[in-house]
Design a protein around this motif. Sequence first.
Motif, mmCIF file in Angstrom:
data_model
loop_
_atom_site.group_PDB
_atom_site.id
_atom_site.type_symbol
_atom_site.label_atom_id
_atom_site.label_comp_id
_atom_site.label_asym_id
_atom_site.label_seq_id
_atom_site.Cartn_x
_atom_site.Cartn_y
_atom_site.Cartn_z
ATOM 1 N N ALA A 184 -7.911 -19.238 6.858
ATOM 2 C CA ALA A 184 -6.749 -18.870 7.668
ATOM 3 C C ALA A 184 -5.441 -19.260 6.974
ATOM 4 O O ALA A 184 -4.475 -18.497 6.958
ATOM 5 C CB ALA A 184 -6.850 -19.536 9.046
ATOM 6 N N ILE A 185 -5.428 -20.466 6.416
ATOM 7 C CA ILE A 185 -4.215 -20.927 5.715
ATOM 8 C C ILE A 185 -3.935 -20.046 4.505
ATOM 9 O O ILE A 185 -2.788 -19.676 4.234
ATOM 10 C CB ILE A 185 -4.375 -22.403 5.303
ATOM 11 C CG1 ILE A 185 -4.390 -23.305 6.543
ATOM 12 C CG2 ILE A 185 -3.259 -22.818 4.346
ATOM 13 C CD1 ILE A 185 -4.669 -24.772 6.239
ATOM 14 N N THR A 186 -4.983 -19.692 3.766
ATOM 15 C CA THR A 186 -4.814 -18.842 2.581
ATOM 16 C C THR A 186 -4.225 -17.492 2.966
ATOM 17 O O THR A 186 -3.301 -16.982 2.310
ATOM 18 C CB THR A 186 -6.161 -18.652 1.869
ATOM 19 O OG1 THR A 186 -6.684 -19.922 1.490
ATOM 20 C CG2 THR A 186 -5.996 -17.762 0.645
ATOM 21 N N ILE A 187 -4.766 -16.906 4.033
ATOM 22 C CA ILE A 187 -4.244 -15.606 4.487
ATOM 23 C C ILE A 187 -2.780 -15.732 4.911
ATOM 24 O O ILE A 187 -1.945 -14.886 4.590
ATOM 25 C CB ILE A 187 -5.106 -15.074 5.646
ATOM 26 C CG1 ILE A 187 -6.523 -14.737 5.139
ATOM 27 C CG2 ILE A 187 -4.460 -13.841 6.272
ATOM 28 C CD1 ILE A 187 -7.485 -14.363 6.240
ATOM 29 N N ALA A 188 -2.469 -16.816 5.619
ATOM 30 C CA ALA A 188 -1.086 -17.022 6.066
ATOM 31 C C ALA A 188 -0.134 -17.177 4.885
ATOM 32 O O ALA A 188 0.984 -16.648 4.882
ATOM 33 C CB ALA A 188 -1.012 -18.249 6.974
ATOM 34 N N VAL A 189 -0.588 -17.932 3.863
ATOM 35 C CA VAL A 189 0.254 -18.123 2.670
ATOM 36 C C VAL A 189 0.493 -16.798 1.967
ATOM 37 O O VAL A 189 1.609 -16.499 1.518
ATOM 38 C CB VAL A 189 -0.404 -19.155 1.714
ATOM 39 C CG1 VAL A 189 0.297 -19.148 0.365
ATOM 40 C CG2 VAL A 189 -0.375 -20.540 2.334
ATOM 41 N N ILE A 190 -0.563 -15.982 1.867
ATOM 42 C CA ILE A 190 -0.421 -14.669 1.209
ATOM 43 C C ILE A 190 0.560 -13.789 1.983
ATOM 44 O O ILE A 190 1.441 -13.145 1.403
ATOM 45 C CB ILE A 190 -1.797 -13.992 1.096
ATOM 46 C CG1 ILE A 190 -2.689 -14.766 0.107
ATOM 47 C CG2 ILE A 190 -1.643 -12.542 0.640
ATOM 48 C CD1 ILE A 190 -4.119 -14.253 0.055
ATOM 49 N N LEU A 191 0.418 -13.786 3.312
ATOM 50 C CA LEU A 191 1.336 -12.984 4.123
ATOM 51 C C LEU A 191 2.769 -13.493 4.009
ATOM 52 O O LEU A 191 3.719 -12.714 3.900
ATOM 53 C CB LEU A 191 0.882 -13.020 5.588
ATOM 54 C CG LEU A 191 -0.433 -12.286 5.898
ATOM 55 C CD1 LEU A 191 -0.832 -12.502 7.356
ATOM 56 C CD2 LEU A 191 -0.305 -10.803 5.599
ATOM 57 N N LEU A 192 2.934 -14.824 4.031
ATOM 58 C CA LEU A 192 4.272 -15.409 3.914
ATOM 59 C C LEU A 192 4.892 -15.094 2.559
ATOM 60 O O LEU A 192 6.086 -14.786 2.461
ATOM 61 C CB LEU A 192 4.191 -16.917 4.127
ATOM 62 C CG LEU A 192 5.526 -17.679 4.084
ATOM 63 C CD1 LEU A 192 6.455 -17.158 5.172
ATOM 64 C CD2 LEU A 192 5.298 -19.183 4.247
ATOM 65 N N ALA A 193 4.068 -15.162 1.491
ATOM 66 C CA ALA A 193 4.572 -14.834 0.151
ATOM 67 C C ALA A 193 5.039 -13.396 0.093
ATOM 68 O O ALA A 193 6.061 -13.069 -0.530
ATOM 69 C CB ALA A 193 3.483 -15.097 -0.887
ATOM 70 N N GLY A 194 4.291 -12.509 0.754
ATOM 71 C CA GLY A 194 4.694 -11.103 0.785
ATOM 72 C C GLY A 194 6.007 -10.901 1.502
ATOM 73 O O GLY A 194 6.872 -10.139 1.059
ATOM 74 N N VAL A 195 6.144 -11.620 2.644
ATOM 75 C CA VAL A 195 7.400 -11.514 3.398
ATOM 76 C C VAL A 195 8.573 -12.026 2.573
ATOM 77 O O VAL A 195 9.650 -11.416 2.539
ATOM 78 C CB VAL A 195 7.283 -12.295 4.728
ATOM 79 C CG1 VAL A 195 8.647 -12.396 5.410
ATOM 80 C CG2 VAL A 195 6.275 -11.639 5.648
ATOM 81 N N ILE A 196 8.356 -13.167 1.899
ATOM 82 C CA ILE A 196 9.418 -13.737 1.070
ATOM 83 C C ILE A 196 9.786 -12.789 -0.062
ATOM 84 O O ILE A 196 10.971 -12.595 -0.379
ATOM 85 C CB ILE A 196 8.990 -15.112 0.519
ATOM 86 C CG1 ILE A 196 8.869 -16.129 1.662
ATOM 87 C CG2 ILE A 196 9.960 -15.607 -0.538
ATOM 88 C CD1 ILE A 196 8.322 -17.476 1.247
ATOM 89 N N GLU A 197 8.779 -12.174 -0.680
ATOM 90 C CA GLU A 197 9.049 -11.248 -1.787
ATOM 91 C C GLU A 197 9.845 -10.039 -1.302
ATOM 92 O O GLU A 197 10.778 -9.584 -1.972
ATOM 93 C CB GLU A 197 7.730 -10.790 -2.406
ATOM 94 C CG GLU A 197 7.914 -9.898 -3.634
ATOM 95 C CD GLU A 197 6.595 -9.535 -4.290
ATOM 96 O OE1 GLU A 197 6.630 -8.714 -5.227
ATOM 97 O OE2 GLU A 197 5.560 -10.073 -3.880
ATOM 98 N N VAL A 198 9.469 -9.524 -0.134
ATOM 99 C CA VAL A 198 10.214 -8.397 0.437
ATOM 100 C C VAL A 198 11.651 -8.814 0.734
ATOM 101 O O VAL A 198 12.601 -8.063 0.462
ATOM 102 C CB VAL A 198 9.522 -7.896 1.721
ATOM 103 C CG1 VAL A 198 10.420 -6.887 2.450
ATOM 104 C CG2 VAL A 198 8.192 -7.252 1.383
ATOM 105 N N PHE A 199 11.823 -10.038 1.267
ATOM 106 C CA PHE A 199 13.167 -10.526 1.583
ATOM 107 C C PHE A 199 14.013 -10.659 0.320
ATOM 108 O O PHE A 199 15.176 -10.230 0.290
ATOM 109 C CB PHE A 199 13.064 -11.875 2.288
ATOM 110 C CG PHE A 199 14.385 -12.528 2.532
ATOM 111 C CD1 PHE A 199 15.220 -12.108 3.556
ATOM 112 C CD2 PHE A 199 14.815 -13.577 1.713
ATOM 113 C CE1 PHE A 199 16.444 -12.716 3.768
ATOM 114 C CE2 PHE A 199 16.040 -14.181 1.924
ATOM 115 C CZ PHE A 199 16.862 -13.754 2.951
ATOM 116 N N ILE A 200 13.424 -11.259 -0.722
ATOM 117 C CA ILE A 200 14.159 -11.441 -1.979
ATOM 118 C C ILE A 200 14.525 -10.099 -2.583
ATOM 119 O O ILE A 200 15.640 -9.883 -3.068
ATOM 120 C CB ILE A 200 13.329 -12.277 -2.969
ATOM 121 C CG1 ILE A 200 13.190 -13.720 -2.457
ATOM 122 C CG2 ILE A 200 13.970 -12.277 -4.353
ATOM 123 C CD1 ILE A 200 12.269 -14.582 -3.299
#
Length: 335
Positions: free
Chosen positions: A18-34
């Motif tokens: 669950a943590i791994t999936i959350a980190v991957i999703l968060l990284a994607g959101v951050i990349e989209v934001f950047i």
Amino acid sequence: MTGPTRQHGLSLVELMVAITIAVILLAGVIEVFISAKQGYRIQESTSILQENARFAMRDLNRYINMADYWGGVEGEDVVLHADLDDHYSARGNCDFAWAMDPQAGVFGYDGNSTAPGPTDCLPSNYVPNTDVLVIRSGIPDDYAPTADLEDDTNTDLDEHGAVYVRSLVGAGGFMFHRSTVADAKSRISGSDDEGIFNHRFELAILYLADFDVGGTTMPTLSVLDLDTRSGKAALWPYQLVEGVEQMQLSYGIDLDGDSGADIWKNATAVTADEWDDVIIIRVGLMVRGRALDDFTDTTTYAMPGDFSFTPAAANARFQRRLLVRDIQIRNRVRE
């Protein structure tokens, strides 16, 4: 009959998944934001670039259009007050004889590794290898009634050096400091409603200089303009438009008096006699944005005066735009 099932929670493996999936999703959101933020910065930089390009050409257009205007008389017919030197503060070798020369309404210097023109005239932050333009004139839309010049309480007329050109068609012109308006009246007599004008004298040296803009050094279209310092007319630097990293000029010369340019030359090639016949200036500006882009600009740009400009490696990631425009010296074309 069985009782209710007791919940035991997540296993360690399930929690890590669950943590791994959350980190991957968060990284994607951050990349989209950047990515979105960078896109916005580039878009904003492009808008500023286009705006600065318009402003820079507008300012140069205004200075060049008004050049060599002396209230309807020729620059060679403008006489200087004998004490005018006492009201001018020299800047380096920008001495009185050089500065207050109505016979040089338009003059230019080709760029050099060090500031061209009179020694110590331009500030040390001059951008190397960029051209310099000198404009002298009476400002067409800045004139004062004689009664206002005589009114000591009207201190607004002491600004910008307080140097004026009094002119009357057929009677010539007279350049004076506001404090000697009585001598100007004696030299060119008559009332304002008889066609006498008192135009403020303009000496403008247009050049590029490096300035700190929000913590970043930006090449900037600048002007040395007359200001009043310690009661005297003094050349003072002002910033006009940021982001102008190169300026090259070429001069159109009318050889046969038909108000058309017969030959184009850079400043060094224009002879002393030909400066009076310059009727149009071809202005080339390279304007760049503020934000670094994802590409490297290795283009070599052709600018007026057969000058080739290639962005320095340190600045190659800036967006830039080349503008070239022919600007007429209106007072010479109308003659």
